[in-house]
Scaffold this active site. Sequence first.
Site, PDB file in Angstrom:
ATOM      1  N   GLU A 262       6.147  -0.851  -9.205  1.00 40.41           N
ATOM      2  CA  GLU A 262       4.625  -1.487  -8.180  1.00 40.41           C
ATOM      3  C   GLU A 262       3.376  -0.882  -8.679  1.00 40.41           C
ATOM      4  OE1 GLU A 262       7.088  -2.774  -4.237  1.00 40.41           O
ATOM      5  OE2 GLU A 262       6.552  -0.962  -4.441  1.00 40.41           O
TER       6      GLU A 262
ATOM      7  N   CYS B  43      11.407   8.724  -7.479  1.00 45.16           N
ATOM      8  CA  CYS B  43      11.388   9.616  -7.965  1.00 45.16           C
ATOM      9  C   CYS B  43      11.585  10.894  -8.078  1.00 45.16           C
ATOM     10  CB  CYS B  43       9.874   9.927  -6.521  1.00 45.16           C
ATOM     11  SG  CYS B  43       8.728  11.025  -6.858  1.00 45.16           S
TER      12      CYS B  43
ATOM     13  N   CYS C  19      10.117  13.974  -0.355  1.00 40.68           N
ATOM     14  CA  CYS C  19       8.865  14.127   0.194  1.00 40.68           C
ATOM     15  C   CYS C  19       9.420  13.565   1.812  1.00 40.68           C
ATOM     16  CB  CYS C  19       7.909  13.803   0.576  1.00 40.68           C
ATOM     17  SG  CYS C  19       6.636  14.467  -0.937  1.00 40.68           S
TER      18      CYS C  19
ATOM     19  N   CYS D  21       8.049   9.604   2.924  1.00 40.71           N
ATOM     20  CA  CYS D  21       7.771   8.553   1.509  1.00 40.71           C
ATOM     21  C   CYS D  21       8.767   7.588   0.908  1.00 40.71           C
ATOM     22  CB  CYS D  21       7.554   9.661   0.476  1.00 40.71           C
ATOM     23  SG  CYS D  21       6.787   8.350  -1.110  1.00 40.71           S
TER      24      CYS D  21
ATOM     25  N   CYS E 197      -3.855   2.176  -8.732  1.00 42.37           N
ATOM     26  CA  CYS E 197      -3.466   2.740  -8.119  1.00 42.37           C
ATOM     27  C   CYS E 197      -1.958   2.244  -8.727  1.00 42.37           C
ATOM     28  CB  CYS E 197      -3.223   2.886  -6.851  1.00 42.37           C
ATOM     29  SG  CYS E 197      -1.815   3.584  -6.268  1.00 42.37           S
TER      30      CYS E 197
END
Length: 347
Positions: free
Chosen positions: A95, A115, A119, A122, A108
């Site tokens: 995205e 990922c 975290c 997130c 962005c």
Amino acid sequence: METKKKKDIRALTKDQLRDFFVAQGDKAFRGNQVYEWLWQKAAHSFEAMTNISKETRNMLEAHFVINHIKVDQMQRSKDGTIKNAVRLHDGLVVESVLIPTSTRSTACVSSQVGCSLDCRFCATARLKRMRNLNPDEIYDQVVAIDNESRLYFDRPLSNIVFMGMGEPLMNYNNVLEAIDKITSPEGLGMSPKRITVSTSGVPKLIKKMADDQVRFKLAVSLHSAIDEVRTSIMPFNATFTLADLREALEYWYAKTKSRITYEYVVWKGINDARHDVDALVRFCAFAPSKVNLIEYNPIDDGAFQQAHDSAIAMYVDTLERNGIVVTVRRSRGKDIDAACGQLANKG
Ligand code: SAH
């Protein structure tokens, strides 16, 4: 019969493309022309290359493909933010977001599918890291958003932040190559000063960026300047500790003299006490710093909650009194899951 998979032509450097044409008995200059189509004009097909002969276009077609992204779905927030679900040539999806203000359009962009970090707060971290994005896949996200900015806001893109999906430094080479293309006059010609790479802080790669003399800006997702707290919310901090991060940032500042921005969310009961802000002040003391206090975007069952306004006010007041620039960021695009930490391919 041709069974070999055709190569993505944008994996070639300009010199390789020139050499290719020479090997084909053509002029090296043809390579420059095609390179311009591929990058500056962001052509998605050989067909589109109208100043190249039909014969040459067919020859290129026989050797190469142009892998390009496709915006599968575009969502618009009531605050004007646009989120693109971007399909890659192998079917995976990332995205990217266009964040408009009265004067700017900021893209962005994502750097990885999923990922590799973990975290706790997130949404992207819940996706497995599938692969790194190629330079052209990063570049194409920027081109798509630039087009949308021109179409909907009547102006070109002004800024880029690497704050989408993924940890950009874990895809170091491709991110730097994409930025090279974005800033090159043979690409989009954007100023590196308008580009920010956001990292959760991989010390040796922060040092490498300093050695590589990059000219874009650096943002570090800090969220706590106390090891135990940071490790509890960003578990990789057990490996890349605050002392290592701090040493790398000192190195960065010594080499680049470029101010460091910290991203920081204040959560209830996690980092909203006086000693949390005091630790932050001590952590930032070595260089001119700016702290962006980001609003928390809930992603789950409420394990994390945005701190009270009084805690935010304490942060702002203490940071300012210590000469640290501080801004409080309100989230954009929350209604379409486009805000920080919400990118998770829900669509
Ligand atoms: N991996 C990079 C860039 C992606 S995240 C990094 O960590 O910096 C972009 C920013 O959003 C980071 O500062 C991240 O910590 C923050 N973020 C993640 N989840 C969030 C959430 N739920 N609410 C608010 N900010 C969040």
